[in-house]
Write an enzyme that holds these catalytic residues in place. Structure first.
Site, PDB file in Angstrom:
ATOM      1  N   ALA A   6       0.955  -1.061   0.042  1.00  0.00           N
ATOM      2  CA  ALA A   6       0.038   0.037   0.282  1.00  0.00           C
ATOM      3  C   ALA A   6       0.877   1.182  -0.007  1.00  0.00           C
ATOM      4  CB  ALA A   6      -0.865   0.030   1.240  1.00  0.00           C
ATOM      5  N   THR A   7       0.246   2.275  -0.154  1.00  0.00           N
ATOM      6  CA  THR A   7       0.848   3.664  -0.270  1.00  0.00           C
ATOM      7  C   THR A   7       0.039   4.686   0.773  1.00  0.00           C
ATOM      8  OG1 THR A   7       1.982   3.114  -2.227  1.00  0.00           O
ATOM      9  CG2 THR A   7       2.055   5.580  -1.714  1.00  0.00           C
ATOM     10  N   ALA A   8       0.464   5.309   1.610  1.00  0.00           N
ATOM     11  CA  ALA A   8      -0.057   6.608   2.313  1.00  0.00           C
ATOM     12  C   ALA A   8       0.967   7.661   2.239  1.00  0.00           C
ATOM     13  CB  ALA A   8      -0.183   5.850   3.630  1.00  0.00           C
ATOM     14  N   GLU A  22      -4.206   4.941  -0.920  1.00  0.00           N
ATOM     15  CA  GLU A  22      -5.076   4.268  -1.835  1.00  0.00           C
ATOM     16  C   GLU A  22      -5.783   2.917  -1.335  1.00  0.00           C
ATOM     17  OE1 GLU A  22      -3.621   1.199  -2.654  1.00  0.00           O
ATOM     18  OE2 GLU A  22      -2.362   1.507  -1.155  1.00  0.00           O
ATOM     19  N   SER A 174      -0.606  -0.944  -5.081  1.00  0.00           N
ATOM     20  CA  SER A 174      -1.291   0.313  -4.940  1.00  0.00           C
ATOM     21  C   SER A 174      -2.227   0.425  -5.959  1.00  0.00           C
ATOM     22  CB  SER A 174      -0.352   1.314  -4.578  1.00  0.00           C
ATOM     23  OG  SER A 174       0.721   1.249  -3.555  1.00  0.00           O
TER      24      SER A 174
END
Length: 195
Positions: A6-8, A22, A174
């Site tokens: 994931a990406t934050a 996402e 992501s």
């Protein structure tokens, strides 16, 4: 340590904080869900993360209770720094069997906007912008090139979207939309961007 799926992204603005993540939930090369939320409100604050979604959700529930308890017990609002430190302590207490998550914690208090980055064992770093997760290497490049301290919340939202789109193009873990939390002194706004 292996990158967490994931990406934050977190961006501190002159008047608030923008958090974005996402929605893809993947394990290895398998996509389990295209609608997993990884950005949550915590009273006057927000949290976003990469890693095991169940761990992020659990930490969010724990923090909601701990913040309410602190404010009720002390008869005053908790500061952003104190809330982030509390989250850091919770993570450190579980270092033997850690929550598998990299977190961004942000909010606005009497000292202004604050953004903190936390790793799975509770390291706490305050910064102006950050990206965590498997797409962070791509996202941080966009943030470094375009961030400045005078960004408004709306400009930071657009920068978060641009940064996330860049990460999603290069990171297979992501994708599937962007949840955004815009935290100002008096309000928290939520948005979803389909990509």
């Amino acid at each position: 340590m292996e990158e967490l799926p994931a990406t934050a992204i977190g961006i501190k603005t002159k008047d608030g904080v923008v958090l974005a993540a996402e929605r893809r939930l993947s394990y290895g090369d398998f996509v389990l869900s295209k609608s997993a939320r990884k950005v949550f409100k915590l009273g006057r604050f927000g949290i976003a993360g990469a890693g095991i979604v169940g761990d992020i959700q659990t930490l969010t529930r724990i923090m909601n209770v701990e913040i309410k308890y602190y404010e009720m017990y002390n008869s005053r609002k908790i500061s952003a720094r104190a809330a982030a430190k509390l989250l850091s302590v919770i993570l450190y207490q579980n270092k033997v069997l850690p929550y598998i998550s990299e977190l961004l914690f942000g909010g606005v208090d009497e000292d202004g906007p604050k953004l903190f980055i936390l790793d799975p064992i509770g390291s706490l770093i305050e910064d102006s912008y950050a990206a965590v997760g498997s797409g962070a290497r791509v996202a941080i490049g966009v943030l470094e090139a375009e961030y400045n301290e005078s960004l408004t919340s709306e400009a930071a939202k657009e920068l978060a979207i641009k940064s996330m789109k860049s990460a999603v193009e290069r990171d297979v873990m992501s994708g599937d939309g962007i949840d955004i939390l815009i935290i100002n002194k008096n309000n928290i706004y939520e948005d979803f961007i389909k990509i």
